[in-house]
Design a protein around this motif. Structure first.
Motif, mmCIF file in Angstrom:
data_model
loop_
_atom_site.group_PDB
_atom_site.id
_atom_site.type_symbol
_atom_site.label_atom_id
_atom_site.label_comp_id
_atom_site.label_asym_id
_atom_site.label_seq_id
_atom_site.Cartn_x
_atom_site.Cartn_y
_atom_site.Cartn_z
ATOM 1 N N ILE A 26 8.155 -17.390 -5.288
ATOM 2 C CA ILE A 26 9.577 -18.235 -5.732
ATOM 3 C C ILE A 26 9.182 -19.359 -6.384
ATOM 4 N N LEU A 27 8.094 -19.824 -6.095
ATOM 5 C CA LEU A 27 7.486 -21.203 -7.004
ATOM 6 C C LEU A 27 7.022 -20.737 -8.351
ATOM 7 N N SER A 28 6.586 -19.668 -8.354
ATOM 8 C CA SER A 28 6.007 -19.083 -9.785
ATOM 9 C C SER A 28 6.772 -18.218 -10.645
ATOM 10 N N ALA A 29 7.980 -18.071 -10.137
ATOM 11 C CA ALA A 29 9.255 -17.384 -10.995
ATOM 12 C C ALA A 29 9.288 -18.300 -12.136
ATOM 13 N N LYS A 30 9.266 -17.562 -13.237
ATOM 14 C CA LYS A 30 9.440 -17.947 -14.632
ATOM 15 C C LYS A 30 10.711 -19.079 -14.688
ATOM 16 N N LYS A 31 11.850 -18.602 -14.086
ATOM 17 C CA LYS A 31 13.061 -19.569 -14.370
ATOM 18 C C LYS A 31 12.808 -20.766 -13.678
ATOM 19 N N PHE A 32 12.323 -20.671 -12.261
ATOM 20 C CA PHE A 32 11.709 -21.934 -11.631
ATOM 21 C C PHE A 32 10.761 -22.997 -12.398
ATOM 22 N N LYS A 33 9.841 -22.259 -12.641
ATOM 23 C CA LYS A 33 8.656 -22.957 -13.451
ATOM 24 C C LYS A 33 9.305 -23.839 -14.653
ATOM 25 N N LEU A 38 16.840 -22.596 -8.538
ATOM 26 C CA LEU A 38 16.356 -23.129 -7.512
ATOM 27 C C LEU A 38 16.918 -22.316 -6.298
ATOM 28 N N GLN A 39 18.217 -21.487 -6.378
ATOM 29 C CA GLN A 39 18.516 -20.823 -5.296
ATOM 30 C C GLN A 39 17.551 -20.055 -4.409
ATOM 31 N N PRO A 40 16.568 -19.234 -4.893
ATOM 32 C CA PRO A 40 15.705 -18.645 -4.186
ATOM 33 C C PRO A 40 14.777 -19.493 -3.184
ATOM 34 N N LEU A 41 14.524 -20.533 -3.400
ATOM 35 C CA LEU A 41 13.931 -21.771 -2.787
ATOM 36 C C LEU A 41 14.926 -22.154 -1.541
ATOM 37 N N ILE A 42 16.003 -22.178 -2.029
ATOM 38 C CA ILE A 42 16.968 -22.767 -0.873
ATOM 39 C C ILE A 42 17.334 -21.878 0.098
ATOM 40 N N ILE A 43 17.417 -20.621 -0.357
ATOM 41 C CA ILE A 43 17.482 -19.403 0.683
ATOM 42 C C ILE A 43 16.427 -19.338 1.513
ATOM 43 N N PHE A 44 15.117 -19.635 1.144
ATOM 44 C CA PHE A 44 13.897 -19.453 1.691
ATOM 45 C C PHE A 44 13.883 -20.471 2.777
ATOM 46 N N TYR A 57 11.725 -26.778 -13.146
ATOM 47 C CA TYR A 57 11.295 -27.530 -12.318
ATOM 48 C C TYR A 57 9.619 -27.890 -12.281
ATOM 49 N N SER A 58 8.974 -26.921 -12.727
ATOM 50 C CA SER A 58 7.431 -27.225 -12.780
ATOM 51 C C SER A 58 6.843 -26.772 -11.279
ATOM 52 N N GLY A 59 7.188 -26.970 -10.467
ATOM 53 C CA GLY A 59 6.933 -27.346 -9.215
ATOM 54 C C GLY A 59 7.676 -27.912 -7.995
ATOM 55 N N LEU A 60 7.091 -28.280 -6.704
ATOM 56 C CA LEU A 60 7.675 -28.902 -5.870
ATOM 57 C C LEU A 60 7.478 -30.337 -6.518
#
Length: 222
Positions: free
Chosen positions: A139-146, A209-215, A149-152
């Motif tokens: 989730i954190l390494s997904a292209k759209k997320f990075k 961000l949605q996959p992180l929220i779901i997790f 947001y770059s990370g947490l």
């Protein structure tokens, strides 16, 4: 669309954070708040196509009061100098992970996650990360997320110096287990705040961000 007059009101409030000034400019405040509410309603309507659990919400369910709680603060300024909205299926007071939009001249951002969770929920989430580390890392390494947001977000004071009790220092998830809040934020310059592209870009940011929220919510619900 956020109007220049809304940012202007917030800028002037920073310089005049007192009740007499606020009372004299209440009409400007009400117009600015209505403008922000319209934008939040648009986000709910459009992002709700991808996150049906929020479709029942309105801006009123999400927006925070502008009055500050000064009872335990050395800063007695009576008003916040921003508009904020927590878009969460259970409303703005929910303790679950959700989405957030923060409007403040020169300091606007978008993001969300789980902020200052209850100890029991934090323990559950850490356990979920420990058990499902590959999924969390994906989730954190997904292209759209990075890209967004770059990370947490490593909020000051929200990182442990050591892994929490019950985990070994060499645990593969150690770096993630030290967090006390699990959020991701992306700054928005004023030029973008006032642009027509803001709603669309905001939807894309929430989608990333949605996959992180779901997790997170899956972890604390189990």
């Amino acid at each position: 669309m956020i109007q220049p007059s809304t940012l202007k009101f917030l800028e002037e409030l920073k310089l005049n954070n007192n009740k007499p000034w606020f009372d004299a400019h209440r009409k400007e405040y009400e117009a600015a708040r209505e403008n922000f509410a319209g934008f939040i309603n648009e986000l709910i309507r459009e992002f709700g196509k991808y996150e049906p659990s929020i479709m029942h919400l309105t801006a009123k369910d999400c927006m925070f009061r502008i009055n500050r709680d000064v009872r335990f603060s050395k800063d007695k300024s009576p008003y916040k100098t921003n508009f904020g909205a927590s878009i969460n299926a259970e409303g703005k007071k929910s303790m679950k992970a959700g989405y957030y939009f923060h409007l403040s001249p020169g300091e606007s951002f978008i993001g969300g996650g789980l902020w200052h969770p209850l100890p029991a929920d934090l323990n559950k989430l850490r356990q979920e990360i420990d058990y499902n580390l590959p999924e969390f890392q994906k989730i954190l390494s997904a292209k759209k997320f990075k890209t967004t947001y770059s990370g947490l977000y490593a909020e000051e004071g929200q990182l442990l110096s050591r892994v929490p009790k019950g985990y070994e220092p060499d645990n593969p998830a150690a770096a993630y287990l030290k967090y006390k809040s699990y959020t991701a934020l992306s700054d928005i310059p004023d030029a973008e705040i006032l642009s027509k592209s803001l709603p669309g870009n905001s939807i894309k940011a929430f989608q990333a961000l949605q996959p992180l929220i779901i997790f997170i919510n899956k972890g604390i619900d189990e």
